[in-house]
Design an enzyme around this catalytic site. Sequence first.
Site: not given
Ligand code: HSE
Length: 431
Positions: A129, A205, A302
């Site tokens: 998740e 992603k 975060g």
């Molecule tokens: N480096 C990633 C971002 C962290 O800035 O979205 C979260 O996956």
Amino acid sequence: MKGINVGLLGFGTVGSGVVKILKEKQTLLQDKIGTKIVLKKICDKNIELKRIVKIDKDMLTTDPYEVITDPQIDILIELIGGINPAKEYIMEALKNGKHIVTANKALLAQEGKEIFATAKKHQRCVYFEASVGAGIPIIKSIREGLIANRFLNIHGILNGTSNFILTRMSEDNFSFREALKEAKKQGYAEADPRLDIEGIDSAHKLIILAYLCYGKLFDINDIYVEGISRISSADIIYAKDMGFNIKLLAIAKKIKNELEMRIHPTLIPYNHLLSSVRGIFNAIYISADLVDDLLFYGPGAGQMSAASAVVADLVDLTRHIKAGIFSPVMEIIEDRMVGRLKNIEDIESRYYIRFLAIDKPGVLAKIAGILGKYQISIASVTQKERKKQKIVPIVMITHEAKEKNLKEALFRVGQLNVIKDKPVAIRIEEL
Ligand code: HSE
């Protein structure tokens, strides 16, 4: 029933957030799920460093195999990131009968097929998740809440660091470098921030979301990936003047039986919700046949936000272990309506284009002539005020045009001796 034992690899930013939650919310979680989640061992290269949470020294080790092979451990949390040795550890843990929770988007996007197959073979689950949108429960929503849907499009602002940089440049006149420095300081950026700013993290992603929505784990090399490192403050300002914000957008779009998968800076009109996603916030706008359009929104990076998602996975797995069921993240069913990935050259889009041209009679006509030859119709054109001697930015918005035509036309325009820099083109998404 006995508690569920957990081992952690990676006691960094998110890892210490997870430990903090498990410590501080142990009673709350136990009351909610009726089972105790017991953190047994933590492995990190550096176990001397001070963390946000105090931990019994006996729990700490620098040897990952002390965790991976511990017969008492039911679930392994992998938060070390990267491909190797994370893959090796996960594979070994699966073979040792552990379920896995990971936030490792790069690993799943690149090696997911092998990892999921190994998990299935050993009747173990891999939950992830936190890999997309940190604490936004987007994966659970797709695999559970939206299970009866056929997915049409995904439009996502999936990288908090890039969105933070673009917001700072747009609203606070930060330079790209200053904004990136700030994102690093806040702990949002990847260990290698090129993954953020070159669109690779967003691609990882998007691959994960597309896997859940369309049942195929696409190869990053087959996807068009362009980051924000070439976006200038001037383009952000000109786009704003015309009613658009520039966002790094991850797009999966089903058109007939083809799928467009692309990540690139995109002009989004002010009146669309995605246009107002600011700072490190992420947003995932999903269109599906039964629910129509849905928007998921929240901090996408975060410490505690990501840790919240890791703990949610732990709870899910604990419930499954307790119920004695094997529940892979879901049986991924391939959407047979999705045939092949469309080449970026074959897409159609509207475009923002900018030229730096010598300010003299006939220049605009020359540019318009070339665009016309390539079937590119101009929706609006603005000539900005002269900054340097006799050289002016000319900004155009086109109607829908073929990418291939646009590229060729811009190449031709760039060759004119009245054009002083490489033409800039940014796609527009109306949604
Ligand atoms: N480096 C990633 C971002 C962290 O800035 O979205 C979260 O996956």
